[in-house]
Write a protein that holds these residues in place. Structure first.
Motif, mmCIF file in Angstrom:
data_model
loop_
_atom_site.group_PDB
_atom_site.id
_atom_site.type_symbol
_atom_site.label_atom_id
_atom_site.label_comp_id
_atom_site.label_asym_id
_atom_site.label_seq_id
_atom_site.Cartn_x
_atom_site.Cartn_y
_atom_site.Cartn_z
ATOM 1 N N ARG A 238 36.903 35.346 28.697
ATOM 2 C CA ARG A 238 37.759 36.277 29.425
ATOM 3 C C ARG A 238 37.910 37.596 28.660
ATOM 4 O O ARG A 238 37.977 38.662 29.262
ATOM 5 N N TRP A 239 37.965 37.494 27.333
ATOM 6 C CA TRP A 239 38.042 38.720 26.535
ATOM 7 C C TRP A 239 36.783 39.578 26.712
ATOM 8 O O TRP A 239 36.870 40.796 26.820
ATOM 9 N N ALA A 240 35.643 38.941 26.775
ATOM 10 C CA ALA A 240 34.379 39.680 26.865
ATOM 11 C C ALA A 240 34.085 40.176 28.279
ATOM 12 O O ALA A 240 33.585 41.288 28.456
ATOM 13 N N GLN A 241 34.403 39.356 29.312
ATOM 14 C CA GLN A 241 33.968 39.662 30.671
ATOM 15 C C GLN A 241 35.103 40.087 31.610
ATOM 16 O O GLN A 241 34.836 40.662 32.655
ATOM 17 N N GLY A 242 36.328 39.770 31.291
ATOM 18 C CA GLY A 242 37.427 40.155 32.156
ATOM 19 C C GLY A 242 37.607 39.206 33.326
ATOM 20 O O GLY A 242 37.139 38.068 33.319
ATOM 21 N N SER A 243 38.263 39.714 34.374
ATOM 22 C CA SER A 243 38.568 38.904 35.550
ATOM 23 C C SER A 243 38.358 39.740 36.803
ATOM 24 O O SER A 243 38.484 40.971 36.777
ATOM 25 N N SER A 244 38.049 39.053 37.901
ATOM 26 C CA SER A 244 37.813 39.742 39.166
ATOM 27 C C SER A 244 39.087 40.390 39.699
ATOM 28 O O SER A 244 39.021 41.309 40.501
ATOM 29 N N THR A 245 40.254 39.890 39.267
ATOM 30 C CA THR A 245 41.512 40.466 39.753
ATOM 31 C C THR A 245 41.718 41.902 39.257
ATOM 32 O O THR A 245 42.355 42.712 39.928
ATOM 33 N N TYR B 55 43.131 44.780 31.356
ATOM 34 C CA TYR B 55 43.114 43.311 31.413
ATOM 35 C C TYR B 55 43.266 42.714 30.015
ATOM 36 O O TYR B 55 43.990 41.721 29.813
ATOM 37 N N ARG B 56 42.594 43.265 29.009
ATOM 38 C CA ARG B 56 42.685 42.728 27.655
ATOM 39 C C ARG B 56 44.114 42.916 27.096
ATOM 40 O O ARG B 56 44.612 42.046 26.352
ATOM 41 N N GLN B 57 44.772 44.001 27.414
ATOM 42 C CA GLN B 57 46.153 44.179 26.977
ATOM 43 C C GLN B 57 47.086 43.152 27.658
ATOM 44 O O GLN B 57 47.988 42.594 27.018
ATOM 45 N N MET B 58 46.853 42.900 28.949
ATOM 46 C CA MET B 58 47.648 41.886 29.658
ATOM 47 C C MET B 58 47.435 40.494 29.053
ATOM 48 O O MET B 58 48.394 39.710 28.895
ATOM 49 N N LEU B 59 46.155 40.181 28.692
ATOM 50 C CA LEU B 59 45.838 38.859 28.137
ATOM 51 C C LEU B 59 46.617 38.605 26.839
ATOM 52 O O LEU B 59 47.161 37.512 26.616
ATOM 53 N N THR C 158 57.646 40.975 45.392
ATOM 54 C CA THR C 158 57.614 42.114 46.315
ATOM 55 C C THR C 158 56.157 42.501 46.577
ATOM 56 O O THR C 158 55.390 42.745 45.632
ATOM 57 N N ARG C 159 55.854 42.528 47.887
ATOM 58 C CA ARG C 159 54.483 42.856 48.245
ATOM 59 C C ARG C 159 54.144 44.285 47.808
ATOM 60 O O ARG C 159 54.871 45.224 48.049
ATOM 61 N N GLY C 160 53.006 44.418 47.155
ATOM 62 C CA GLY C 160 52.514 45.724 46.714
ATOM 63 C C GLY C 160 53.082 46.212 45.415
ATOM 64 O O GLY C 160 52.689 47.278 44.919
ATOM 65 N N ALA C 161 54.036 45.423 44.832
ATOM 66 C CA ALA C 161 54.619 45.841 43.559
ATOM 67 C C ALA C 161 53.697 45.432 42.412
ATOM 68 O O ALA C 161 52.728 44.681 42.574
ATOM 69 N N LEU C 162 54.025 45.918 41.201
ATOM 70 C CA LEU C 162 53.254 45.516 40.027
ATOM 71 C C LEU C 162 53.582 44.056 39.702
ATOM 72 O O LEU C 162 54.749 43.640 39.713
ATOM 73 N N CYS D 37 50.291 41.392 44.863
ATOM 74 C CA CYS D 37 50.785 42.461 43.993
ATOM 75 C C CYS D 37 49.624 43.180 43.304
ATOM 76 O O CYS D 37 48.470 42.761 43.386
ATOM 77 N N ARG D 38 50.021 44.189 42.603
ATOM 78 C CA ARG D 38 49.019 44.983 41.880
ATOM 79 C C ARG D 38 48.923 44.511 40.434
ATOM 80 O O ARG D 38 49.902 44.022 39.860
ATOM 81 N N PRO D 39 47.743 44.679 39.800
ATOM 82 C CA PRO D 39 47.587 44.218 38.413
ATOM 83 C C PRO D 39 48.446 45.033 37.465
ATOM 84 O O PRO D 39 48.650 46.242 37.650
ATOM 85 N N ASN D 40 48.928 44.358 36.403
ATOM 86 C CA ASN D 40 49.828 45.022 35.470
ATOM 87 C C ASN D 40 49.612 44.423 34.082
ATOM 88 O O ASN D 40 49.522 43.203 33.911
#
Length: 443
Positions: free
Chosen positions: A373-380, A389-393, A411-415, A433-436
């Motif tokens: 996951r660190w190297a390739q990330g996520s589809s989200t 994504y790496r900071q979130m992980l 909440t729909r559409g929120a972070l 929701c949105r990625p955060n």
């Protein structure tokens, strides 16, 4: 004038006198057509007082040499009448045949007849036209000059046409022959001028006159001192690729197989990083599994800067994080292959193999970060948000170590909350929701 060396029997006096009287009465001069130059003794001429026998009706040739021409020229053998004002050269010596013909004409008392054209000249006009000659090769060419006849005088050689004047009728000076010679001379002069210009250009090229000739492959070009010209030029420095910045490295994907199981052995990243904040201090160590082929220093810097960011757990001075390399940290953040991550998460009863995710193995000292996951990330997050994504992980798994459980977006559409399982999905119970990446994202 030179003396003639020809000797022979005397000619009869009355014939000579009759011919002379006839020529004077008509004010005409009979010019014999030049012959072959062979000596014959068919006609006798009277010898002078000094034993010299001159030809009749002729003058002396300039330079003391006889004029040599083909018998009859282009109009057959015989005497030709040259009227006053005709262009003729005095001093030509008649042949023996011409002397004999003159004698016969004088004895009969008739005037010489104008001879007809030779048969080969008539046939030349009646013959069908010759086929066209093949095209001449390109490029100017100058025919070589023919050698001059040594038996002719200087004046006669100047008046002779280029062909020598022995195989055809003498061209008229005011006719097409003169124009042809003039055109030929002009063309020859033009060709000579063109050749001179071409040769001058080639000499200028060879002497370095502003043009560079092609050099053969593999041959060094030498300067005046015999050294290669490249010796005077500075050696170009090798092109060095500009190193990537921290942000560029964090936004770049790295190859790693999702089912990789590495050595299972860990190595601590050397060095330390001081805690920048004033809150509660947490000491941590970073271990990286051997054989991953990932940048351990980049991973260590990302952990230190992310945790101490004001948008993270260190917000408003609540806590601070310090990296150490000793054996007594508060926890160990570990970067491991998917297979090794699964083994350590299973020690705390967590199955990470289903979605190939990370975990906080609470039963152990390790916070496991899945290297895939660190190297390739996520589809989200997608490939264009690898940095976030790496900071979130890091924030999500360390949050578990700090005692925080999973939280879903309400909440729909929120972070999405940082403790939501954003690696698996951003749509929980129909709320998307949105990625955060942050605990305290900017409003």
């Amino acid at each position: 004038m030179g003396r003639h060396s020809r000797k022979g029997p005397k000619s009869s006096g009355p014939d000579i006198e009759a011919a002379t009287a006839d020529a004077g009465a008509d004010r005409e001069a009979v010019r014999p057509v030049p012959g072959t130059g062979r000596r014959r003794r068919s006609v006798e001429a009277p010898a002078g007082s000094d034993g010299h026998t001159p030809f009749q009706q002729t003058g002396h040739v300039r330079g003391g040499h006889p004029e040599q021409r083909e018998p009859g020229g282009g109009w057959g053998t015989g005497l030709q009448q040259l009227h006053r004002g005709d262009d003729h050269r005095p001093g030509a010596r008649p042949t023996a045949q011409q002397q004999a013909a003159a004698g016969r004409q004088q004895s009969t008392g008739t005037r010489p007849l104008v001879p007809g054209p030779r048969r080969e000249f008539v046939d030349a006009f009646d013959a069908p036209p010759a086929p066209p000659a093949p095209p001449a090769p390109r490029g100017p060419s100058i025919p070589p000059p023919r050698p001059a006849d040594p038996s002719t005088s200087v004046g006669e050689r100047d008046e002779q046409p280029p062909g020598g004047g022995t195989d055809g009728p003498a061209p008229a000076k005011d006719g097409k022959g003169a124009k042809g010679r003039t055109f030929t001379g002009i063309a020859a002069a033009a060709v000579t001028t063109v050749l001179a210009v071409v040769v001058a250009g080639q000499v200028t090229q060879d002497n370095g006159g502003g043009t560079t000739s092609a050099q053969p492959s593999g041959v060094d070009r030498l300067g005046p001192d015999g050294a290669s010209r490249s010796d005077d030029r500075p050696t170009p420095e090798p092109v060095r690729a500009k190193p990537l910045s921290y942000a560029q490295k964090m936004a770049k994907a790295y190859p790693l197989a999702p089912e990789l199981k590495a050595s299972g052995k860990f190595e601590a990243v050397p060095g330390t990083a001081k805690a920048p904040g004033r809150g509660h201090r947490y000491r941590y160590r970073i271990d990286v599994e051997k054989g991953l082929g990932l940048d351990a220093a980049l991973f260590a810097r990302a952990v230190q800067e992310t945790l101490n960011d004001d948008r993270s757990w260190a917000h408003d001075g609540a806590m601070t994080f310090e990296r150490v390399s000793t054996d007594d940290p508060d926890f160990v953040i570990t970067l491991a292959s998917p297979g090794t991550t699964g083994e350590w998460c299973m020690k705390s009863g967590l199955d990470t193999t289903e979605d190939n995710v990370s975990c906080d193995s609470a039963a152990t000292e390790r916070v496991m970060i899945n290297a895939y996951r660190w190297a390739q990330g996520s589809s989200t997050f997608g490939p264009d948000k690898l940095f976030a994504y790496r900071q979130m992980l890091i924030n999500h798994e360390v949050g578990h170590r700090l005692g925080h459980d999973h939280v879903s977006c309400g909440t729909r559409g929120a972070l999405a909350p940082v403790m939501q399982q954003q690696t698996k999905s951003l749509n929980i119970d129909g709320i998307k929701c949105r990625p955060n990446a942050w605990v305290y994202p900017p409003s």
